[in-house]
Design a protein around this motif. Structure first.
Motif, PDB file in Angstrom:
ATOM      1  N   LYS A  54       0.833  -1.205   0.000  1.00  0.00           N
ATOM      2  CA  LYS A  54       0.000   0.000   0.000  1.00  0.00           C
ATOM      3  C   LYS A  54       0.867   1.254   0.000  1.00  0.00           C
ATOM      4  O   LYS A  54       0.599   2.218  -0.729  1.00  0.00           O
ATOM      5  N   LEU A  55       1.915   1.252   0.805  1.00  0.00           N
ATOM      6  CA  LEU A  55       2.812   2.411   0.885  1.00  0.00           C
ATOM      7  C   LEU A  55       3.430   2.719  -0.474  1.00  0.00           C
ATOM      8  O   LEU A  55       3.415   3.865  -0.949  1.00  0.00           O
ATOM      9  N   MET A  56       3.953   1.682  -1.132  1.00  0.00           N
ATOM     10  CA  MET A  56       4.621   1.891  -2.425  1.00  0.00           C
ATOM     11  C   MET A  56       3.635   2.321  -3.499  1.00  0.00           C
ATOM     12  O   MET A  56       3.948   3.161  -4.341  1.00  0.00           O
ATOM     13  N   THR A  57       2.422   1.730  -3.474  1.00  0.00           N
ATOM     14  CA  THR A  57       1.413   2.105  -4.459  1.00  0.00           C
ATOM     15  C   THR A  57       1.087   3.590  -4.335  1.00  0.00           C
ATOM     16  O   THR A  57       1.024   4.323  -5.328  1.00  0.00           O
ATOM     17  N   ARG A  58       0.926   4.059  -3.116  1.00  0.00           N
ATOM     18  CA  ARG A  58       0.565   5.468  -2.901  1.00  0.00           C
ATOM     19  C   ARG A  58       1.733   6.407  -3.198  1.00  0.00           C
ATOM     20  O   ARG A  58       1.544   7.479  -3.774  1.00  0.00           O
ATOM     21  N   MET A  59       2.937   5.993  -2.800  1.00  0.00           N
ATOM     22  CA  MET A  59       4.109   6.843  -3.072  1.00  0.00           C
ATOM     23  C   MET A  59       4.344   6.991  -4.572  1.00  0.00           C
ATOM     24  O   MET A  59       4.662   8.075  -5.066  1.00  0.00           O
ATOM     25  N   ALA A  60       4.203   5.886  -5.298  1.00  0.00           N
ATOM     26  CA  ALA A  60       4.423   5.929  -6.750  1.00  0.00           C
ATOM     27  C   ALA A  60       3.356   6.804  -7.414  1.00  0.00           C
ATOM     28  O   ALA A  60       3.658   7.614  -8.299  1.00  0.00           O
ATOM     29  N   ARG A  61       2.115   6.649  -6.971  1.00  0.00           N
ATOM     30  CA  ARG A  61       1.046   7.466  -7.558  1.00  0.00           C
ATOM     31  C   ARG A  61       1.290   8.948  -7.281  1.00  0.00           C
ATOM     32  O   ARG A  61       1.099   9.797  -8.149  1.00  0.00           O
ATOM     33  N   ARG A  62       1.708   9.261  -6.046  1.00  0.00           N
ATOM     34  CA  ARG A  62       1.987  10.658  -5.703  1.00  0.00           C
ATOM     35  C   ARG A  62       3.074  11.224  -6.607  1.00  0.00           C
ATOM     36  O   ARG A  62       3.028  12.387  -7.014  1.00  0.00           O
ATOM     37  N   ALA A  63       4.043  10.380  -6.936  1.00  0.00           N
ATOM     38  CA  ALA A  63       5.150  10.831  -7.789  1.00  0.00           C
ATOM     39  C   ALA A  63       4.799  10.783  -9.274  1.00  0.00           C
ATOM     40  O   ALA A  63       5.598  11.202 -10.114  1.00  0.00           O
ATOM     41  N   GLY A  64       3.611  10.250  -9.604  1.00  0.00           N
ATOM     42  CA  GLY A  64       3.234  10.145 -11.014  1.00  0.00           C
ATOM     43  C   GLY A  64       4.032   9.092 -11.753  1.00  0.00           C
ATOM     44  O   GLY A  64       4.298   9.205 -12.948  1.00  0.00           O
ATOM     45  N   LYS A  65       4.414   8.010 -11.049  1.00  0.00           N
ATOM     46  CA  LYS A  65       5.166   6.915 -11.669  1.00  0.00           C
ATOM     47  C   LYS A  65       4.313   5.651 -11.624  1.00  0.00           C
ATOM     48  O   LYS A  65       3.731   5.329 -10.593  1.00  0.00           O
ATOM     49  N   PRO A  66       4.217   4.908 -12.733  1.00  0.00           N
ATOM     50  CA  PRO A  66       3.427   3.660 -12.713  1.00  0.00           C
ATOM     51  C   PRO A  66       3.950   2.679 -11.671  1.00  0.00           C
ATOM     52  O   PRO A  66       5.155   2.620 -11.407  1.00  0.00           O
ATOM     53  N   VAL A  67       3.040   1.895 -11.083  1.00  0.00           N
ATOM     54  CA  VAL A  67       3.434   0.891 -10.090  1.00  0.00           C
ATOM     55  C   VAL A  67       2.743  -0.431 -10.415  1.00  0.00           C
ATOM     56  O   VAL A  67       1.541  -0.467 -10.682  1.00  0.00           O
ATOM     57  N   VAL A  68       3.537  -1.511 -10.418  1.00  0.00           N
ATOM     58  CA  VAL A  68       3.057  -2.859 -10.739  1.00  0.00           C
ATOM     59  C   VAL A  68       3.110  -3.711  -9.468  1.00  0.00           C
ATOM     60  O   VAL A  68       4.128  -3.736  -8.780  1.00  0.00           O
TER      61      VAL A  68
END
Length: 478
Positions: A258-272
């Motif tokens: 959850k942490l990585m998904t939200r951090m990546a979204r905040r940065a505008g980077k795709p997350v798999v």
């Protein structure tokens, strides 16, 4: 081939899915991007798979992404003189630089960098965490450990070091050769294994020189401590839950996902989100209820993509696994709770013109209940910015660059179309409506919102929003 879901599906190719007919079936079932694992793929097979995917892509006229996953360093113990040994709780066990085959008291460790970096109190996990040791005495040639969780040990089992910051590159000579082979044949994404720090990503990017985008696999505890720096220099993240769950307590992995998904979204980077998502479908045509919930959780969290590994590469039911993921994605995104969860997690826009335009486009589209947001994008950044907003209507990205279209195949909610660049703003608006009409996103007489950068064709200049009607002559402009 319009998808009825926003989340993307990444399918790994392997023995069960390497011929043209099967790749075609996987694409039709819902796979948006294909992963090639270099741990098991020689260069001639890599070239063959890429050629097959490009052939399928050409026959459908839809950009399909290819992700090449580098193996990374494989840390292993040496061999045992008389076959497997049993390590018992509480006993002492030595790892050293002596190349002599081991026994129940010691074994050769062919990695001097581990012995140099190891400190008393550090844990060593052998054979995917089945055996756990704690270092008690360390030197550059020898580590005396105590067995905390015992078990059987045999030749060449893997070693993981959750507490030790290893001064090793994320890329081995094999990885460099694999990377060069992949770049030569024009793949779209490189997944980088064993990332511990931002410098590992920068090292790979120096070799890649913009020829592919870099997805950092987060599978080491050391990477968790430096997530912000790694995200800054990466083009995307992969939550590699399998290796992460070996080196960290299993109960920490869901929270980190959850942490990585939200951090990546905040940065505008795709997350798999990857690993064991539908593991039982390797052998079974239907998943467990827990697996369905696991996949659904990643969708609710707003991940860009969910990944199949052995399920599509070596399992008995590769097409069924993709179809199952596809159905789960569609069902979750129909749920009224889904929109509220996605909206609640929406990050504030950055104070840039591009982010302000993307947020405005989403607000306008949702307030006016427009059927789609259309982005003209050269580099893909406009579409990624709009996708970061997780808008209610789908995003149609139009690009003159096939490479951009392929890279966008992993980005949430983006339906990409490769087309000639617009001549001027009027041509841009007319063709945007025509393309959205052709692909079934809009009907004649409806309004759409068009986002672009002016002057046209200049990357990173998202600065224009325009609302336009799709006229009855939309088909004529195609």
């Amino acid at each position: 081939m319009r998808r009825l879901r926003r989340i993307k599906i990444l399918a790994t190719l392997g023995p069960a899915s390497s011929d043209s007919a099967m790749i075609r079936k996987l694409f039709e079932a819902g796979a948006d991007i294909f992963r090639i694992n270099m741990s098991h793929t020689p260069h001639d097979k890599l070239r063959e798979l890429v050629a097959t995917i490009r052939s399928v892509e050409a026959s459908y006229g839809r950009p399909i992404g290819i992700l090449v996953d580098l193996q990374g360093p494989k840390l292993r113990v040496g061999t045992f003189a008389d076959g497997p040994v049993q390590l018992n709780n509480g006993q002492s066990f030595v790892l050293d630089s002596d190349k002599t085959p081991g026994d129940a008291t010691r074994v050769y460790l062919p990695h001097p960098e581990i012995l140099a970096a190891l400190q008393p109190g550090h844990a060593l996990l052998l054979d995917d965490g089945k055996v756990r040791l704690i270092a008690e005495e360390t030197s550059p040639t020898r580590a005396v450990t105590r067995v905390v969780i015992g078990g059987k040990m045999s030749d060449r089992k893997g070693v993981s070091l959750p507490d030790t910051d290893l001064p090793v590159s994320a890329m081995t000579p094999k990885d460099r050769a694999d990377l060069e082979a992949a770049l030569t044949i024009g793949i779209d994404w490189i997944a980088l294994s064993f990332v511990q720090r931002a410098d590992d990503v920068l090292e790979a990017k120096k070799i890649i020189r913009g020829r592919a985008a870099v997805m950092s696999k987060i599978e080491k505890p050391q990477a968790i401590d430096r997530l912000n720096d790694i995200i800054d220099v990466s083009d995307a993240l992969m939550v590699a839950r399998g290796d992460l769950g070996v080196e960290l307590p299993l109960e920490r992995v869901p929270g980190l996902q959850k942490l990585m998904t939200r951090m990546a979204r905040r940065a505008g980077k795709p997350v798999v989100v990857a690993t064991q998502m539908l593991e039982s479908m390797i052998q079974s045509p239907v998943p467990t209820r827990a697996e369905v919930s696991d996949v659904a959780t990643a969708v609710y969290e707003g991940a860009d993509a969910i990944m199949l590994s052995a399920e599509s590469a070596a399992g008995k039911y590769p097409v069924e696994a993709v179809s199952t993921m596809n159905r789960i994605g569609e069902e979750v995104e129909r749920d009224v709770v889904y929109r509220s969860v996605i909206a609640a997690q929406r990050p504030e826009p950055e104070s840039t013109a591009g982010d302000a335009i993307a947020e405005a486009a989403r607000r306008i589209a949702e307030n006016l209940d427009l059927p789609t947001i259309i982005c003209w994008t050269s580099s893909g950044s406009t579409a990624i910015r709009v996708a970061r907003e997780r808008p209610k209507p789908p995003v149609v990205a139009i690009t003159p660059n096939l490479a951009t279209g392929r890279r966008l195949s992993v980005v949430w909610g983006v339906h990409c179309v490769v087309a000639d660049d617009a001549r001027d703003q009027d041509d841009m608006v007319e063709r945007a409506g025509s393309i959205a009409f052709r692909d079934g996103f809009v009907r004649a007489g409806q309004r759409v919102i068009v986002v672009a950068g002016v002057p046209l064709g200049t990357p990173g200049t998202t600065n224009m929003v325009r609302i336009a009607y799709v006229g009855p002559s939309a088909e004529a402009h195609l």
